[in-house]
Write a protein that holds these residues in place. Sequence first.
Motif, PDB file in Angstrom:
ATOM      1  N   GLU A 232       0.821  -1.210   0.000  1.00 49.92           N
ATOM      2  CA  GLU A 232       0.000   0.000   0.000  1.00 49.92           C
ATOM      3  C   GLU A 232       0.854   1.258   0.000  1.00 49.92           C
ATOM      4  O   GLU A 232       0.565   2.219  -0.722  1.00 49.92           O
ATOM      5  CB  GLU A 232      -0.935   0.012   1.222  1.00 49.92           C
ATOM      6  N   TYR A 236       0.848   4.415  -2.642  1.00 49.56           N
ATOM      7  CA  TYR A 236       0.626   5.798  -2.186  1.00 49.56           C
ATOM      8  C   TYR A 236       1.732   6.714  -2.714  1.00 49.56           C
ATOM      9  O   TYR A 236       1.469   7.766  -3.305  1.00 49.56           O
ATOM     10  CB  TYR A 236       0.586   5.831  -0.664  1.00 49.56           C
ATOM     11  N   GLU A 240       1.714   9.963  -5.449  1.00 53.79           N
ATOM     12  CA  GLU A 240       2.297  11.250  -5.103  1.00 53.79           C
ATOM     13  C   GLU A 240       3.277  11.708  -6.191  1.00 53.79           C
ATOM     14  O   GLU A 240       3.283  12.883  -6.592  1.00 53.79           O
ATOM     15  CB  GLU A 240       3.029  11.144  -3.763  1.00 53.79           C
ATOM     16  N   GLY A 262      -3.329   1.720  -1.875  1.00 59.18           N
ATOM     17  CA  GLY A 262      -2.489   2.861  -1.525  1.00 59.18           C
ATOM     18  C   GLY A 262      -2.704   4.025  -2.479  1.00 59.18           C
ATOM     19  O   GLY A 262      -2.714   5.193  -2.059  1.00 59.18           O
ATOM     20  N   ALA A 265      -5.856   5.936  -1.595  1.00 56.31           N
ATOM     21  CA  ALA A 265      -5.658   6.739  -0.386  1.00 56.31           C
ATOM     22  C   ALA A 265      -4.931   8.043  -0.720  1.00 56.31           C
ATOM     23  O   ALA A 265      -5.290   9.121  -0.213  1.00 56.31           O
ATOM     24  CB  ALA A 265      -4.873   5.942   0.653  1.00 56.31           C
ATOM     25  N   ALA A 266      -3.929   7.960  -1.587  1.00 52.32           N
ATOM     26  CA  ALA A 266      -3.188   9.164  -1.970  1.00 52.32           C
ATOM     27  C   ALA A 266      -4.084  10.141  -2.726  1.00 52.32           C
ATOM     28  O   ALA A 266      -4.016  11.362  -2.507  1.00 52.32           O
ATOM     29  CB  ALA A 266      -1.984   8.777  -2.825  1.00 52.32           C
ATOM     30  N   ASP A 269      -6.347  11.878  -0.256  1.00 50.32           N
ATOM     31  CA  ASP A 269      -5.621  12.866   0.539  1.00 50.32           C
ATOM     32  C   ASP A 269      -5.317  14.137  -0.259  1.00 50.32           C
ATOM     33  O   ASP A 269      -5.111  15.207   0.320  1.00 50.32           O
ATOM     34  CB  ASP A 269      -4.312  12.263   1.062  1.00 50.32           C
TER      35      ASP A 269
END
Length: 340
Positions: A232, A236, A240, A262, A265-266, A269
């Motif tokens: 994960e 992420y 990014e 992952g 989730a990024a 965010d």
Amino acid sequence: MKSTKTTSLDIAARAGVSQSTVSRALRDSPQVSAATRRQIQRIAKEMGYTVDRNASRLRAQTTSTLALLLCEDEPESHINPFFLSILSSVAHAAAGHGYDLLVTFQQLSENWVQDFQDAHRADGIMLLGIRDRESYDAQLIALAASGTPFVIWGLDYHVPGVSSYVTCQNEQSAREITTHLIRLGHRHFAFVGRTSAANPEFTHRYHGYLDALASHAIATDPGRHIAANSAEAEGYDAVEALLAGGGPLDAIVCASDLIAIGAMAALRDRGLDVPGDVAVVGYDDLPIAQYTRPALTTVRQDTELAGRKLVEHLIRLIAGQVVLPDELPVSLMIRQSCGA
């Protein structure tokens, strides 16, 4: 006090056959007629007879045990949940064939081939999690030369003496799931997954992804391919890096579900909506995939079938049979993370 434990001689006397016939019948040998086998097995059950497995193993010079080696080159890493699913299936399949299962972890630096041969703890080996093929080739060639039966999960393995592996339709399925995204109208793609000789399954998934884009005249950008292992955190970090690079992005094809989780989730965010802003798809269909928010579109590998095939291939190799490679079918699991 004399033991009253029933022996094969007792069964032979009651059935009116020889002790060797009893032994064959209890092993389901075709040398004994089906009717006689059923009669002897019924008598054995009525008399409470149990097989002395240790004695049987000594006579046959076998262990009645299969080994499952999880190849972990990074000792601090967690076991991939996908392999745990296969492990569960392997355990059930082995038990169904009357075998015990020995599960062990091996480090690349260890001389596990020699250790296995010296201990003779199992009749054959199944290998899961080989990532760096080139580093394992020498040991696998040595294992094949020793005559030890073994089966590999993963991509085709072209090293001398290795004839059996079980894998899935990596390239074809990656092509299909990428094509699904294209049909939904996505045009700005990225691929997340490490592709090299050390990651053959990810590499074939990447090739399928590229084929789908080329078939629809969609340009590929090498900068939109981010290397990542199946974790994960790496998914992420990869997203990014993608977002930091700028440029339009509306679909991410991930080489595994862990990477995809992952990645989502990024995106969250960063305030981006999945799938409204960026669609995400994974690979494996881990149990958690349907419970992510949004639920993850992915490629389902049938771990129950995979475990069963590994055991069946290995047992046939132990019996001296020729076993051909097996490529298992997969299914697309269309959920909310790709929009439709």
